[in-house]
Scaffold this motif. Sequence first.
Motif, short mmCIF file in Angstrom:
data_model
loop_
_atom_site.label_atom_id
_atom_site.label_comp_id
_atom_site.label_asym_id
_atom_site.label_seq_id
_atom_site.Cartn_x
_atom_site.Cartn_y
_atom_site.Cartn_z
N ALA A 140 0.54 -1.09 -0.03
CA ALA A 140 -0.04 0.08 0.24
C ALA A 140 0.22 1.61 0.30
CB ALA A 140 -0.89 -0.30 0.91
N ALA A 141 2.12 1.38 -0.19
CA ALA A 141 2.98 2.81 0.66
C ALA A 141 3.98 2.88 -1.03
CB ALA A 141 4.22 1.82 0.80
N PHE A 142 2.67 2.68 -1.93
CA PHE A 142 3.78 2.34 -3.36
C PHE A 142 1.51 3.16 -4.26
CE2 PHE A 142 6.07 -0.50 -2.39
CZ PHE A 142 7.24 -0.44 -2.71
N VAL A 143 0.63 3.29 -3.96
CA VAL A 143 -0.27 3.37 -3.47
C VAL A 143 -0.72 5.03 -3.07
CG1 VAL A 143 -3.31 2.72 -4.03
CG2 VAL A 143 -1.23 0.74 -4.24
N PRO A 144 -1.03 5.99 -4.23
CA PRO A 144 -1.55 7.15 -3.69
C PRO A 144 -3.38 6.72 -2.65
CG PRO A 144 -1.96 7.04 -5.59
CD PRO A 144 -1.04 5.75 -5.85
N ARG A 145 -3.33 6.69 -1.44
CA ARG A 145 -4.52 6.43 -1.02
C ARG A 145 -5.17 6.08 -0.29
NH1 ARG A 145 -9.41 6.47 -2.23
NH2 ARG A 145 -11.45 5.17 -0.96
N GLY A 146 -5.06 7.20 0.67
CA GLY A 146 -5.35 7.09 2.11
C GLY A 146 -4.02 7.34 3.48
#
Length: 257
Positions: A140-146
């Motif tokens: 999730a560190a590589f996804v711009p989400r939250g």
Amino acid sequence: MTTALITGATAGIGAAFARRLARGGHDVVLVARNKDRLRESATELHDRHGIEATTLVADLATEEGIAAVEARLADREHPVDLLVNNAGFGNKGEYLDVPMADELAMLKVHCEAVLRLTTEAVKGMRDRRRGAVINVASVAAFVPRGTYGASKAWVVQFTQGAARDLAGSGVRLMALCPGFVRTEFHQRAGMGTDNIPSWMWLDADKLVDAAMKDLARGKSLSIPDPRYKTLTSVAKLVPRNVLGGVTSRTGRKYGPK
């Protein structure tokens, strides 16, 4: 005999690290919030592997909890050779839906605790010129989400930067970025998982085995599965605004570990 300290050690990835390290002959210090589960885990590891398993009850969302673990890491008579910063949690809901107190508690566990515990551990390791720290982040560190993904991105950047600064010191730092792992993580956060394809789920024990191999190879970033290596590579090529839209439709509540 070396000693490993593991936070969030009674379930999921933390418990898998404890099993793997105890099986390898390492003494372990298990850190978590639940005293009974800690005692049960320590007894099982001691009886099965003949190692010393001690426990430390600490809530890393509190100043007292972080300070207690810092104090253990500062004990030079009983040094910790491997620190696994695994404790973490997710909040259900999108930005502005989650109470600010819950967001700040997550940042304290994911960022402040990781910074402080890594720093305390590394001081002694650098003096001894040996030791390692594994900071558990997420793909999730590589996804711009939250906020969750943002906090895990901080873990990755901090760990890799510190690893560069410590090059040649004998101390290794690695950020571990798992995907979806079958643990209590989603259940505790009240997150549904019915929409997650079966191929995206990882086994915690296999993940830890792969992570330990990456640590031995000297990697500062471990994405221990070919499927997620491919997904993160693709994510780096997709424009951020497009990727953000895709993850928004997927829903923050389905974020990986």
